[in-house]
Design an enzyme around this catalytic site. Sequence first.
Site, mmCIF file in Angstrom:
data_model
loop_
_atom_site.group_PDB
_atom_site.id
_atom_site.type_symbol
_atom_site.label_atom_id
_atom_site.label_comp_id
_atom_site.label_asym_id
_atom_site.label_seq_id
_atom_site.Cartn_x
_atom_site.Cartn_y
_atom_site.Cartn_z
ATOM 1 N N GLY A 133 -1.787 59.488 104.577
ATOM 2 C CA GLY A 133 -2.234 60.201 105.766
ATOM 3 C C GLY A 133 -3.020 61.424 105.362
ATOM 4 O O GLY A 133 -3.258 61.662 104.169
ATOM 5 N N GLY A 134 -3.414 62.197 106.334
ATOM 6 C CA GLY A 134 -4.198 63.401 106.075
ATOM 7 C C GLY A 134 -3.324 64.570 105.640
ATOM 8 O O GLY A 134 -2.102 64.475 105.585
ATOM 9 N N GLY A 167 2.701 65.343 107.767
ATOM 10 C CA GLY A 167 4.131 65.071 107.728
ATOM 11 C C GLY A 167 4.541 64.029 106.706
ATOM 12 O O GLY A 167 5.681 63.546 106.746
ATOM 13 N N LYS A 168 3.641 63.673 105.782
ATOM 14 C CA LYS A 168 3.940 62.639 104.786
ATOM 15 C C LYS A 168 5.170 62.984 103.946
ATOM 16 O O LYS A 168 6.072 62.168 103.802
ATOM 17 C CB LYS A 168 2.750 62.438 103.829
ATOM 18 C CG LYS A 168 1.467 62.015 104.479
ATOM 19 C CD LYS A 168 0.346 61.872 103.459
ATOM 20 C CE LYS A 168 0.025 63.109 102.664
ATOM 21 N NZ LYS A 168 -0.654 64.181 103.361
ATOM 22 N N HIS A 202 9.684 73.958 98.781
ATOM 23 C CA HIS A 202 9.958 72.513 98.734
ATOM 24 C C HIS A 202 11.259 72.237 97.989
ATOM 25 O O HIS A 202 12.067 71.422 98.418
ATOM 26 C CB HIS A 202 8.804 71.767 98.041
ATOM 27 C CG HIS A 202 7.720 71.358 98.976
ATOM 28 N ND1 HIS A 202 7.799 70.236 99.750
ATOM 29 C CD2 HIS A 202 6.516 71.924 99.249
ATOM 30 C CE1 HIS A 202 6.700 70.123 100.468
ATOM 31 N NE2 HIS A 202 5.898 71.132 100.188
ATOM 32 N N ARG A 223 15.212 70.519 99.358
ATOM 33 C CA ARG A 223 15.791 69.272 98.848
ATOM 34 C C ARG A 223 17.277 69.438 98.583
ATOM 35 O O ARG A 223 17.734 70.521 98.235
ATOM 36 C CB ARG A 223 15.130 68.885 97.522
ATOM 37 C CG ARG A 223 13.688 68.555 97.651
ATOM 38 C CD ARG A 223 13.123 68.212 96.277
ATOM 39 N NE ARG A 223 11.716 68.543 96.283
ATOM 40 C CZ ARG A 223 11.044 69.011 95.257
ATOM 41 N NH1 ARG A 223 11.651 69.206 94.096
ATOM 42 N NH2 ARG A 223 9.770 69.278 95.365
#
Length: 177
Positions: A8-9, A13-14, A53, A57
């Site tokens: 996706g772009g 939200g990938k 990020h 996790r």
Amino acid sequence: MERILVTGGVRCGKSRWAEQTMLELGTSVTYVTPGYPAEPDVDPEWAARVAAHRLARPASWATVETVDVAAAVRAEPGPVLVDCVGTWLTRQLDAVGWDTPRPVATSELERRIADLASAVAEHPGPIVLVTNEVGWGVVSEHASGRLFADLLGRANQALGAVCDDVVLLVAGRPLHL
């Protein structure tokens, strides 16, 4: 779930979708990041993104920072999340040399793409790869931009061919292709 390519772009939200998909497994995951380690002195904004990020996790997830993603995939028999193929390709072009004659660079990068696709095809556990769609915009006026777009398109096709599912994310919504 075995092998999924998520595309996706930018900011669609990938990564969030890929992480949520892996969370649903309820097991630890090896998170492979193909970039160089973030250096706060060099690029504080990037370092802050990487830190955010990591904090998001689960603590049980291992992070592997490497430009040799194929080796990292081969080394881990359990669930793997690779984020992202575009960053991996950038690092591969850094190694080959952006100013290397196009036929030489293309040949070497196609070999590396085939190696990564082979590692993904052979991976025994679930694997999710995040990539970018770059072919929906303007064709770059710069040779390096055109080379990147061409090679990422080839990488996405090679990886999509060995994956069980390809998911296109648009505005946070998944479309299974």
